[in-house]
Design a protein around this motif. Structure first.
Motif, PDB file in Angstrom:
ATOM      1  N   MET A 462       0.825  -1.214   0.000  1.00  0.00           N
ATOM      2  CA  MET A 462       0.000   0.000   0.000  1.00  0.00           C
ATOM      3  C   MET A 462       0.854   1.256   0.000  1.00  0.00           C
ATOM      4  SD  MET A 462      -2.997  -1.064  -0.343  1.00  0.00           S
ATOM      5  CE  MET A 462      -3.747   0.558  -0.206  1.00  0.00           C
ATOM      6  N   ILE A 463       1.950   1.263   0.768  1.00  0.00           N
ATOM      7  CA  ILE A 463       2.840   2.426   0.775  1.00  0.00           C
ATOM      8  C   ILE A 463       3.459   2.631  -0.601  1.00  0.00           C
ATOM      9  CG2 ILE A 463       5.104   3.204   1.619  1.00  0.00           C
ATOM     10  CD1 ILE A 463       4.298   2.269   4.382  1.00  0.00           C
ATOM     11  N   GLU A 464       3.887   1.536  -1.222  1.00  0.00           N
ATOM     12  CA  GLU A 464       4.465   1.631  -2.565  1.00  0.00           C
ATOM     13  C   GLU A 464       3.449   2.205  -3.549  1.00  0.00           C
ATOM     14  OE1 GLU A 464       6.652  -1.329  -5.771  1.00  0.00           O
ATOM     15  OE2 GLU A 464       5.104  -2.131  -4.479  1.00  0.00           O
ATOM     16  N   ALA A 465       2.224   1.677  -3.530  1.00  0.00           N
ATOM     17  CA  ALA A 465       1.197   2.127  -4.467  1.00  0.00           C
ATOM     18  C   ALA A 465       0.857   3.601  -4.248  1.00  0.00           C
ATOM     19  CB  ALA A 465      -0.052   1.261  -4.319  1.00  0.00           C
ATOM     20  N   LYS A 466       0.733   4.028  -2.991  1.00  0.00           N
ATOM     21  CA  LYS A 466       0.400   5.427  -2.695  1.00  0.00           C
ATOM     22  C   LYS A 466       1.525   6.367  -3.115  1.00  0.00           C
ATOM     23  CE  LYS A 466      -2.702   4.364   1.166  1.00  0.00           C
ATOM     24  NZ  LYS A 466      -2.912   4.434   2.637  1.00  0.00           N
ATOM     25  N   THR A 467       2.765   5.942  -2.904  1.00  0.00           N
ATOM     26  CA  THR A 467       3.911   6.767  -3.306  1.00  0.00           C
ATOM     27  C   THR A 467       3.923   6.978  -4.815  1.00  0.00           C
ATOM     28  OG1 THR A 467       5.230   5.891  -1.463  1.00  0.00           O
ATOM     29  CG2 THR A 467       6.433   6.967  -3.249  1.00  0.00           C
ATOM     30  N   VAL A 468       3.815   5.889  -5.552  1.00  0.00           N
ATOM     31  CA  VAL A 468       3.882   5.971  -7.017  1.00  0.00           C
ATOM     32  C   VAL A 468       2.728   6.795  -7.563  1.00  0.00           C
ATOM     33  CG1 VAL A 468       3.771   4.630  -9.157  1.00  0.00           C
ATOM     34  CG2 VAL A 468       5.102   3.773  -7.212  1.00  0.00           C
ATOM     35  N   LEU A 469       1.502   6.534  -7.094  1.00  0.00           N
ATOM     36  CA  LEU A 469       0.350   7.262  -7.613  1.00  0.00           C
ATOM     37  C   LEU A 469       0.421   8.741  -7.257  1.00  0.00           C
ATOM     38  CD1 LEU A 469      -2.275   7.045  -9.167  1.00  0.00           C
ATOM     39  CD2 LEU A 469      -3.465   6.576  -7.005  1.00  0.00           C
ATOM     40  N   THR A 470       0.868   9.055  -6.047  1.00  0.00           N
ATOM     41  CA  THR A 470       1.024  10.466  -5.648  1.00  0.00           C
ATOM     42  C   THR A 470       1.962  11.204  -6.594  1.00  0.00           C
ATOM     43  OG1 THR A 470       0.596  10.028  -3.309  1.00  0.00           O
ATOM     44  CG2 THR A 470       1.877  11.996  -3.822  1.00  0.00           C
ATOM     45  N   MET A 471       3.088  10.607  -6.886  1.00  0.00           N
ATOM     46  CA  MET A 471       4.090  11.263  -7.728  1.00  0.00           C
ATOM     47  C   MET A 471       3.624  11.392  -9.181  1.00  0.00           C
ATOM     48  SD  MET A 471       7.522   9.547  -6.049  1.00  0.00           S
ATOM     49  CE  MET A 471       8.700  10.533  -6.985  1.00  0.00           C
ATOM     50  N   ILE A 472       2.819  10.442  -9.635  1.00  0.00           N
ATOM     51  CA  ILE A 472       2.276  10.554 -10.992  1.00  0.00           C
ATOM     52  C   ILE A 472       1.213  11.645 -11.063  1.00  0.00           C
ATOM     53  CG2 ILE A 472       0.865   9.348 -12.727  1.00  0.00           C
ATOM     54  CD1 ILE A 472       2.348   6.790 -12.036  1.00  0.00           C
ATOM     55  N   LEU A 473       0.307  11.680 -10.073  1.00  0.00           N
ATOM     56  CA  LEU A 473      -0.748  12.689 -10.067  1.00  0.00           C
ATOM     57  C   LEU A 473      -0.205  14.104  -9.903  1.00  0.00           C
ATOM     58  CD1 LEU A 473      -3.497  10.900  -7.914  1.00  0.00           C
ATOM     59  CD2 LEU A 473      -3.506  11.276 -10.388  1.00  0.00           C
ATOM     60  N   GLN A 474       0.944  14.238  -9.265  1.00  0.00           N
ATOM     61  CA  GLN A 474       1.578  15.556  -9.143  1.00  0.00           C
ATOM     62  C   GLN A 474       2.030  16.101 -10.493  1.00  0.00           C
ATOM     63  OE1 GLN A 474       4.635  14.484  -6.256  1.00  0.00           O
ATOM     64  NE2 GLN A 474       3.747  15.876  -4.740  1.00  0.00           N
ATOM     65  N   ARG A 475       2.217  15.218 -11.452  1.00  0.00           N
ATOM     66  CA  ARG A 475       2.834  15.611 -12.723  1.00  0.00           C
ATOM     67  C   ARG A 475       1.959  15.439 -13.959  1.00  0.00           C
ATOM     68  NH1 ARG A 475       6.281  13.800  -9.063  1.00  0.00           N
ATOM     69  NH2 ARG A 475       8.448  14.553  -8.986  1.00  0.00           N
ATOM     70  N   PHE A 476       1.020  14.475 -13.916  1.00  0.00           N
ATOM     71  CA  PHE A 476       0.305  14.124 -15.141  1.00  0.00           C
ATOM     72  C   PHE A 476      -1.198  14.007 -14.933  1.00  0.00           C
ATOM     73  CE2 PHE A 476       4.553  12.227 -15.546  1.00  0.00           C
ATOM     74  CZ  PHE A 476       4.966  12.763 -16.759  1.00  0.00           C
ATOM     75  N   ARG A 477      -1.918  14.288 -16.004  1.00  0.00           N
ATOM     76  CA  ARG A 477      -3.337  13.963 -16.096  1.00  0.00           C
ATOM     77  C   ARG A 477      -3.457  12.708 -16.939  1.00  0.00           C
ATOM     78  NH1 ARG A 477      -4.810  18.529 -16.858  1.00  0.00           N
ATOM     79  NH2 ARG A 477      -5.736  18.983 -14.815  1.00  0.00           N
ATOM     80  N   LEU A 478      -4.221  11.748 -16.455  1.00  0.00           N
ATOM     81  CA  LEU A 478      -4.291  10.422 -17.079  1.00  0.00           C
ATOM     82  C   LEU A 478      -5.579  10.261 -17.874  1.00  0.00           C
ATOM     83  CD1 LEU A 478      -3.295   8.383 -13.885  1.00  0.00           C
ATOM     84  CD2 LEU A 478      -1.757   9.321 -15.618  1.00  0.00           C
ATOM     85  N   ASN A 479      -5.454   9.743 -19.101  1.00  0.00           N
ATOM     86  CA  ASN A 479      -6.612   9.461 -19.942  1.00  0.00           C
ATOM     87  C   ASN A 479      -6.419   8.115 -20.635  1.00  0.00           C
ATOM     88  OD1 ASN A 479      -8.287  12.144 -20.053  1.00  0.00           O
ATOM     89  ND2 ASN A 479      -6.132  12.759 -20.293  1.00  0.00           N
TER      90      ASN A 479
END
Length: 508
Positions: A462-479
């Motif tokens: 869960m920590i790994e998943a939250k870290t990765v998703l946080t850093m992606i959402l800080q930079r990108f919009r996903l479609n």
């Protein structure tokens, strides 16, 4: 001149008895046992598809799964159980939620009642053991690792490995996750086109990232050092998928077939790859270090046990974790409103530029709810199982020794009786008051299992998943890319059959 060879009548009789005994045992397994067990369960009101000599119901299962995999679902449909397990779907409609079917000569009782599932998974009696495992699966994750051990050996391994996932160790691991994710994001930044958008096959990207993370955080190596392990395990997964469509006859794993030759070769290759990582640590660090590998080397585990534990954690650490990230990003790409809610939460609690740390995650309430909903709808492990080691009573069921209990988690996680009328919808708010209150049963979500054998690495996942998703959402919009086909498939773990192509648009 004729050569006469005398035959000892006693030896001939013994040989005849031995052959007769083998034939008797075969008939007991192939004919008598299925007949008796079917009658015993029928008396309790439990039926199922008819047993077929030797093959059980494997032919029907394979046919239905092949046909289901030709279909593509509507993107907004999260009712994926009929595509993943079409045979379960059909048999549930015919025989009810508790039914008996046959994997070859192995009796399998399917149970979807969360209370009965809780009783089995929480039991410490030792009467519910790991179900029989095909030899190729043991090659994949090791027979002497935590996954398949029982009794005192399991307890000993669990006690040794537990400190590797303590709070202090998880804080150190978080820094590793950040560093590995930054490397991936730096590579992405070099791929921007003139329109400042990127197309990425996210399932492949996440597999590579989580492999890098587990190699670095748990074993002090790198993706480059662990690449042979990951590639070999991928090939072994293919062998496992092939074998599942065939009847297993004990002893056939020793025959010189093309598939067995491939499995033997991959097994040797993987053992050598893992041993290189272990030997490298033995030479480089006198104290062995404080990560998972270091803790194992300082323990009473043998080298063979350590190698098997490494195989288990290499597999679980990248396969299941990458799938969690894959399906969560798919859901957020499909549900843009929730993607924006999570981004706002990330900006509020972590900022736009700050890298997350272990203190950040307790504040990300919405993100936790989204991950729980993702695990409910697209859990990496579609089912789990146990085998009875003696005749016993479970609820109102009288279950004979040797019966395999199948718990279709995907069915349980999508059941409207348990989760409400919107069970097939994406609704993270159902977890607003915690997992235990999200459904009408406190143990309705079983993604990481429950009881003494609950996943030892779930907090790290869960920590790994939250870290990765946080850093992606800080930079990108996903479609979602227009090329995406919604086709989840059971490939040992739950995967997108045609990958997950996404369009990533940088926020700046």
């Amino acid at each position: 001149m004729q050569l006469i060879v005398p035959i000892n009548p006693i030896l001939a009789l013994l040989l005849l008895l031995l052959v007769g005994l083998k034939i008797y045992n075969a008939l007991m397994i192939l004919v008598w046992q299925p007949f008796v067990l079917t009658r015993r369960f029928k008396k309790q009101g439990i039926s199922g598809p008819k047993y077929r000599f030797l093959y059980g119901n494997l032919v029907e299962i394979n046919k239905m799964k092949r046909e289901a995999q030709l279909s593509v679902l509507d993107q907004i449909s999260h009712d994926i159980f009929p595509r993943i397990f079409p045979h379960y779907q059909q048999w549930i409609s015919q025989y009810g939620e508790t039914f008996l079917y046959w994997d070859g000569t192995e009796p399998r009782l399917t149970i979807s009642d969360p209370e009965l599932v809780k009783q089995v998974l929480s039991s410490k009696s030792g009467f519910f053991t790991r179900s029989k495992i095909r030899p190729e699966f043991l090659k994949l994750v090791g027979s002497k690792g935590l996954v398949f051990l029982e009794g005192a050996d399991w307890a000993r391994h669990r006690r040794i490995l537990k400190p590797a996932f303590s709070l202090d160790r998880l804080k150190i691991m978080t820094k590793v996750v950040v560093d590995c994710t930054l490397r991936m994001l730096d590579e992405w930044s070099e791929d921007k086109t003139e329109k400042l958008v990127m197309k990425k096959e996210m399932n492949r990207e996440f597999h590579r990232l989580t492999a890098d993370i587990i190699a670095t955080a748990a074993f002090g190596s790198s993706y480059a050092q662990g690449i042979e392990v990951f590639r070999t395990q991928k090939e072994l997964i293919e062998c496992c998928v092939i074998s599942l469509t065939n009847i297993f006859i004990p002893g056939t794993q020793y025959l010189p077939t093309p598939l067995n030759f491939r499995i033997w070769k991959l097994d040797k290759k993987m053992k050598n790859s893992v041993k290189k990582i272990v030997d490298s640590r033995l030479k480089s660090k006198p104290d062995y270090g404080e990560d998972l590998l270091g803790i194992m080397l300082k323990s009473s585990l043998s080298i063979e046990e350590i190698i098997d534990e490494c195989k288990s954690f290499f597999f679980a650490g990248y396969e299941n974790n990458s799938n969690l990230l894959t399906w969560t990003t798919m859901l957020l790409s499909l549900h843009q409103d929730w993607q924006e809610k999570l981004r706002e939460e990330v900006f509020k609690e972590c900022g736009k530029d700050k890298t997350p740390d272990s203190d950040t995650f307790s504040k990300l309430k919405l993100m936790n709810m989204v991950f729980m909903e993702s695990l409910r709808l697209y859990g990496p492990v579609p089912f789990t199982s146990r085998q009875t080691s003696k005749d016993l009573t479970l609820g109102h069921l009288e279950i004979p020794k040797g019966t395999t209990l199948i718990f279709p988690l995907m069915k349980m996680h999508n059941d409207k009786v348990i989760w409400g009328s919107d069970a097939d919808k994406f609704n993270p708010l159902r977890f607003e008051n915690g997992v235990s209150k999200a459904a009408n049963h406190p143990n309705a979500l079983v993604s990481f299992s429950i009881g003494p054998r609950a996943c030892i690495g779930q907090n790290f996942a869960m920590i790994e998943a939250k870290t990765v998703l946080t850093m992606i959402l800080q930079r990108f919009r996903l479609n979602l890319s227009c090329q995406y086909k919604h086709a989840p498939v059971d490939h040992i773990t739950l995967l997108p059959q045609y990958g997950l192509p996404l369009v990533l648009q940088p926020l700046d």
